[in-house]
Design a protein around this motif. Structure first.
Motif, PDB file in Angstrom:
ATOM      1  N   GLU A   1       0.896  -1.161   0.068  1.00 48.76           N
ATOM      2  CA  GLU A   1       0.002   0.000   0.040  1.00 48.76           C
ATOM      3  C   GLU A   1       0.814   1.218  -0.092  1.00 48.76           C
ATOM      4  O   GLU A   1       0.622   2.179  -0.761  1.00 48.76           O
ATOM      5  CB  GLU A   1      -0.868   0.054   1.049  1.00 48.76           C
ATOM      6  CG  GLU A   1      -1.813   1.152   1.397  1.00 48.76           C
ATOM      7  CD  GLU A   1      -2.743   0.992   2.466  1.00 48.76           C
ATOM      8  OE1 GLU A   1      -3.132   2.144   3.226  1.00 48.76           O
ATOM      9  OE2 GLU A   1      -3.421  -0.083   2.764  1.00 48.76           O
ATOM     10  N   GLU A   2       1.910   1.183   0.701  1.00 47.81           N
ATOM     11  CA  GLU A   2       2.959   2.402   0.906  1.00 47.81           C
ATOM     12  C   GLU A   2       3.564   2.497  -0.490  1.00 47.81           C
ATOM     13  O   GLU A   2       3.748   3.649  -0.991  1.00 47.81           O
ATOM     14  CB  GLU A   2       3.674   2.328   2.110  1.00 47.81           C
ATOM     15  CG  GLU A   2       3.113   2.698   3.473  1.00 47.81           C
ATOM     16  CD  GLU A   2       2.909   4.129   3.393  1.00 47.81           C
ATOM     17  OE1 GLU A   2       3.615   5.053   3.051  1.00 47.81           O
ATOM     18  OE2 GLU A   2       1.663   4.480   3.910  1.00 47.81           O
ATOM     19  N   GLU A   3       3.859   1.270  -1.137  1.00 49.00           N
ATOM     20  CA  GLU A   3       4.548   1.665  -2.385  1.00 49.00           C
ATOM     21  C   GLU A   3       3.721   2.171  -3.406  1.00 49.00           C
ATOM     22  O   GLU A   3       4.261   2.815  -4.185  1.00 49.00           O
ATOM     23  CB  GLU A   3       5.104   0.300  -2.801  1.00 49.00           C
ATOM     24  CG  GLU A   3       5.868   0.169  -3.794  1.00 49.00           C
ATOM     25  CD  GLU A   3       6.248  -1.271  -4.706  1.00 49.00           C
ATOM     26  OE1 GLU A   3       7.269  -1.282  -5.282  1.00 49.00           O
ATOM     27  OE2 GLU A   3       5.831  -2.118  -4.129  1.00 49.00           O
ATOM     28  N   GLN A   4       2.541   1.739  -3.491  1.00 51.54           N
ATOM     29  CA  GLN A   4       1.599   2.551  -4.461  1.00 51.54           C
ATOM     30  C   GLN A   4       1.409   3.809  -3.998  1.00 51.54           C
ATOM     31  O   GLN A   4       1.496   4.508  -5.151  1.00 51.54           O
ATOM     32  CB  GLN A   4       0.276   1.606  -4.302  1.00 51.54           C
ATOM     33  CG  GLN A   4      -0.659   1.833  -5.221  1.00 51.54           C
ATOM     34  CD  GLN A   4      -1.955   1.014  -5.153  1.00 51.54           C
ATOM     35  OE1 GLN A   4      -2.416   0.835  -4.156  1.00 51.54           O
ATOM     36  NE2 GLN A   4      -2.734   0.821  -6.352  1.00 51.54           N
ATOM     37  N   HIS A   5       1.217   4.160  -2.733  1.00 50.73           N
ATOM     38  CA  HIS A   5       1.140   5.619  -2.458  1.00 50.73           C
ATOM     39  C   HIS A   5       2.362   6.413  -2.797  1.00 50.73           C
ATOM     40  O   HIS A   5       2.505   7.458  -3.334  1.00 50.73           O
ATOM     41  CB  HIS A   5       0.626   5.855  -0.916  1.00 50.73           C
ATOM     42  CG  HIS A   5       0.761   6.892  -0.448  1.00 50.73           C
ATOM     43  ND1 HIS A   5      -0.484   7.896  -0.786  1.00 50.73           N
ATOM     44  CD2 HIS A   5       1.517   7.817   0.212  1.00 50.73           C
ATOM     45  CE1 HIS A   5      -0.253   9.001  -0.101  1.00 50.73           C
ATOM     46  NE2 HIS A   5       1.016   9.146   0.242  1.00 50.73           N
ATOM     47  N   PHE A   6       3.361   5.838  -2.578  1.00 51.49           N
ATOM     48  CA  PHE A   6       4.619   6.414  -3.178  1.00 51.49           C
ATOM     49  C   PHE A   6       4.914   6.629  -4.514  1.00 51.49           C
ATOM     50  O   PHE A   6       5.044   7.572  -5.268  1.00 51.49           O
ATOM     51  CB  PHE A   6       6.103   5.537  -2.592  1.00 51.49           C
ATOM     52  CG  PHE A   6       7.154   5.805  -3.118  1.00 51.49           C
ATOM     53  CD1 PHE A   6       8.004   6.842  -2.573  1.00 51.49           C
ATOM     54  CD2 PHE A   6       7.842   5.198  -4.177  1.00 51.49           C
ATOM     55  CE1 PHE A   6       9.135   7.365  -3.223  1.00 51.49           C
ATOM     56  CE2 PHE A   6       8.942   5.636  -4.739  1.00 51.49           C
ATOM     57  CZ  PHE A   6       9.820   6.905  -4.062  1.00 51.49           C
ATOM     58  N   LEU A   7       4.365   5.649  -5.433  1.00 52.96           N
ATOM     59  CA  LEU A   7       4.503   5.650  -6.800  1.00 52.96           C
ATOM     60  C   LEU A   7       3.500   7.026  -7.199  1.00 52.96           C
ATOM     61  O   LEU A   7       3.887   7.518  -8.113  1.00 52.96           O
ATOM     62  CB  LEU A   7       4.099   4.423  -7.375  1.00 52.96           C
ATOM     63  CG  LEU A   7       5.272   3.206  -7.356  1.00 52.96           C
ATOM     64  CD1 LEU A   7       4.756   2.139  -7.746  1.00 52.96           C
ATOM     65  CD2 LEU A   7       6.621   3.777  -7.956  1.00 52.96           C
ATOM     66  N   GLN A   8       2.354   6.912  -6.551  1.00 52.36           N
ATOM     67  CA  GLN A   8       1.334   8.071  -7.204  1.00 52.36           C
ATOM     68  C   GLN A   8       1.846   9.214  -6.672  1.00 52.36           C
ATOM     69  O   GLN A   8       1.884  10.285  -7.329  1.00 52.36           O
ATOM     70  CB  GLN A   8      -0.040   7.771  -6.019  1.00 52.36           C
ATOM     71  CG  GLN A   8      -0.832   6.691  -6.847  1.00 52.36           C
ATOM     72  CD  GLN A   8      -2.019   6.597  -5.770  1.00 52.36           C
ATOM     73  OE1 GLN A   8      -2.165   6.906  -4.641  1.00 52.36           O
ATOM     74  NE2 GLN A   8      -2.871   5.479  -6.254  1.00 52.36           N
ATOM     75  N   GLU A   9       2.519   9.370  -5.638  1.00 47.86           N
ATOM     76  CA  GLU A   9       3.091  10.792  -5.192  1.00 47.86           C
ATOM     77  C   GLU A   9       4.422  11.060  -6.181  1.00 47.86           C
ATOM     78  O   GLU A   9       4.464  12.094  -6.715  1.00 47.86           O
ATOM     79  CB  GLU A   9       3.719  10.922  -3.845  1.00 47.86           C
ATOM     80  CG  GLU A   9       2.642  10.925  -2.723  1.00 47.86           C
ATOM     81  CD  GLU A   9       3.378  11.058  -1.253  1.00 47.86           C
ATOM     82  OE1 GLU A   9       4.538  11.433  -1.194  1.00 47.86           O
ATOM     83  OE2 GLU A   9       2.505  10.967  -0.274  1.00 47.86           O
ATOM     84  N   ALA A  10       5.121  10.099  -6.492  1.00 53.13           N
ATOM     85  CA  ALA A  10       6.265  10.160  -7.363  1.00 53.13           C
ATOM     86  C   ALA A  10       5.599  10.824  -8.859  1.00 53.13           C
ATOM     87  O   ALA A  10       6.177  11.690  -9.464  1.00 53.13           O
ATOM     88  CB  ALA A  10       7.219   8.948  -7.840  1.00 53.13           C
ATOM     89  N   GLY A  11       4.747  10.261  -9.273  1.00 52.80           N
ATOM     90  CA  GLY A  11       3.988  10.418 -10.563  1.00 52.80           C
ATOM     91  C   GLY A  11       3.373  12.089 -10.566  1.00 52.80           C
ATOM     92  O   GLY A  11       3.529  12.779 -11.484  1.00 52.80           O
ATOM     93  N   LYS A  12       2.938  12.378  -9.263  1.00 48.26           N
ATOM     94  CA  LYS A  12       2.347  13.802  -9.247  1.00 48.26           C
ATOM     95  C   LYS A  12       3.547  14.998  -9.176  1.00 48.26           C
ATOM     96  O   LYS A  12       3.351  15.803  -9.598  1.00 48.26           O
ATOM     97  CB  LYS A  12       1.596  14.080  -7.963  1.00 48.26           C
ATOM     98  CG  LYS A  12       0.252  13.248  -7.848  1.00 48.26           C
ATOM     99  CD  LYS A  12      -0.340  13.449  -6.468  1.00 48.26           C
ATOM    100  CE  LYS A  12      -1.657  12.682  -6.478  1.00 48.26           C
ATOM    101  NZ  LYS A  12      -2.148  12.768  -4.938  1.00 48.26           N
ATOM    102  N   ASP A  13       4.663  14.350  -8.536  1.00 50.97           N
ATOM    103  CA  ASP A  13       5.717  15.208  -8.217  1.00 50.97           C
ATOM    104  C   ASP A  13       6.807  15.486  -9.134  1.00 50.97           C
ATOM    105  O   ASP A  13       7.906  15.606  -9.117  1.00 50.97           O
ATOM    106  CB  ASP A  13       6.257  14.961  -6.784  1.00 50.97           C
ATOM    107  CG  ASP A  13       5.291  15.143  -5.742  1.00 50.97           C
ATOM    108  OD1 ASP A  13       4.345  15.996  -5.850  1.00 50.97           O
ATOM    109  OD2 ASP A  13       5.647  14.526  -4.730  1.00 50.97           O
ATOM    110  N   GLU A  14       6.472  14.796 -10.497  1.00 53.34           N
ATOM    111  CA  GLU A  14       7.754  14.715 -11.438  1.00 53.34           C
ATOM    112  C   GLU A  14       8.006  16.004 -11.711  1.00 53.34           C
ATOM    113  O   GLU A  14       9.135  16.468 -12.209  1.00 53.34           O
ATOM    114  CB  GLU A  14       7.023  14.066 -12.754  1.00 53.34           C
ATOM    115  CG  GLU A  14       6.867  12.512 -12.710  1.00 53.34           C
ATOM    116  CD  GLU A  14       6.449  11.695 -13.620  1.00 53.34           C
ATOM    117  OE1 GLU A  14       6.447  12.296 -14.997  1.00 53.34           O
ATOM    118  OE2 GLU A  14       6.348  10.576 -13.970  1.00 53.34           O
ATOM    119  N   GLY A  15       7.212  17.234 -11.863  1.00 54.01           N
ATOM    120  CA  GLY A  15       7.862  18.474 -12.320  1.00 54.01           C
ATOM    121  C   GLY A  15       8.391  19.127 -11.016  1.00 54.01           C
ATOM    122  O   GLY A  15       8.625  20.385 -11.024  1.00 54.01           O
ATOM    123  N   VAL A  16       8.207  18.622  -9.907  1.00 58.56           N
ATOM    124  CA  VAL A  16       8.717  19.560  -8.673  1.00 58.56           C
ATOM    125  C   VAL A  16      10.181  19.144  -8.523  1.00 58.56           C
ATOM    126  O   VAL A  16      10.760  18.210  -8.810  1.00 58.56           O
ATOM    127  CB  VAL A  16       7.906  18.736  -7.484  1.00 58.56           C
ATOM    128  CG1 VAL A  16       8.473  19.458  -6.221  1.00 58.56           C
ATOM    129  CG2 VAL A  16       6.436  19.027  -7.568  1.00 58.56           C
TER     130      VAL A  16
END
Length: 97
Positions: free
Chosen positions: A46-61
Motif C-alpha cells: 500500500e505504501e509503495e503504491q502511495h509512493f508511486l502515486q506521489e512520485a507521479g504527481k511530483d515529476e515536475g517538482v
C-alpha cells in the motif's frame, strides 16, 4: 524389572507429551510470524503504491521536495528486512515456499 519397564513407559509418555506441547508452541509462533509478515507486506504494498502515486504527481517538482517519499520508502524497506531477520529462525522462508 517390571518397575523399570513401567518407569520407561512413563518417561516415554512424558517425552511424547512434551514434544507435542513444544510442536504446538513452535507452530503457534510460526503462524504468528507469518501473519505479521503478511500484514507488513500488505502495508508495504500500500505504501509503495502511495509512493508511486506521489512520485507521479511530483515529476515536475524540484528534487528537494521529492526526498521525503524516498526516505519513507527506505524506512519501509528497512522495516521489512528487520522483520525477515527476526523471523528467519522460525522457518518463515520454509512456510512461504
Amino acid at each position: 524389572m517390571r518397575k523399570d519397564l513401567n518407569d520407561a513407559r512413563d518417561l516415554h509418555g512424558q517425552a511424547e507429551s512434551a514434544a507435542a506441547v513444544w510442536k504446538g508452541h513452535v507452530m503457534d509462533r510460526r503462524k504468528k510470524a507469518l501473519t505479521d509478515y503478511k500484514k507488513l507486506r500488505a502495508f508495504f504494498a500500500e505504501e509503495e503504491q502511495h509512493f508511486l502515486q506521489e512520485a507521479g504527481k511530483d515529476e515536475g517538482v524540484p528534487e528537494d521536495e521529492q526526498a521525503d517519499p524516498a526516505e519513507r520508502f527506505q524506512s519501509l524497506l528497512q522495516a521489512v528486512s528487520e522483520l525477515e531477520k527476526k523471523h528467519r529462525n522460525l522457518g518463515l522462508s520454509m512456510l512461504l515456499q
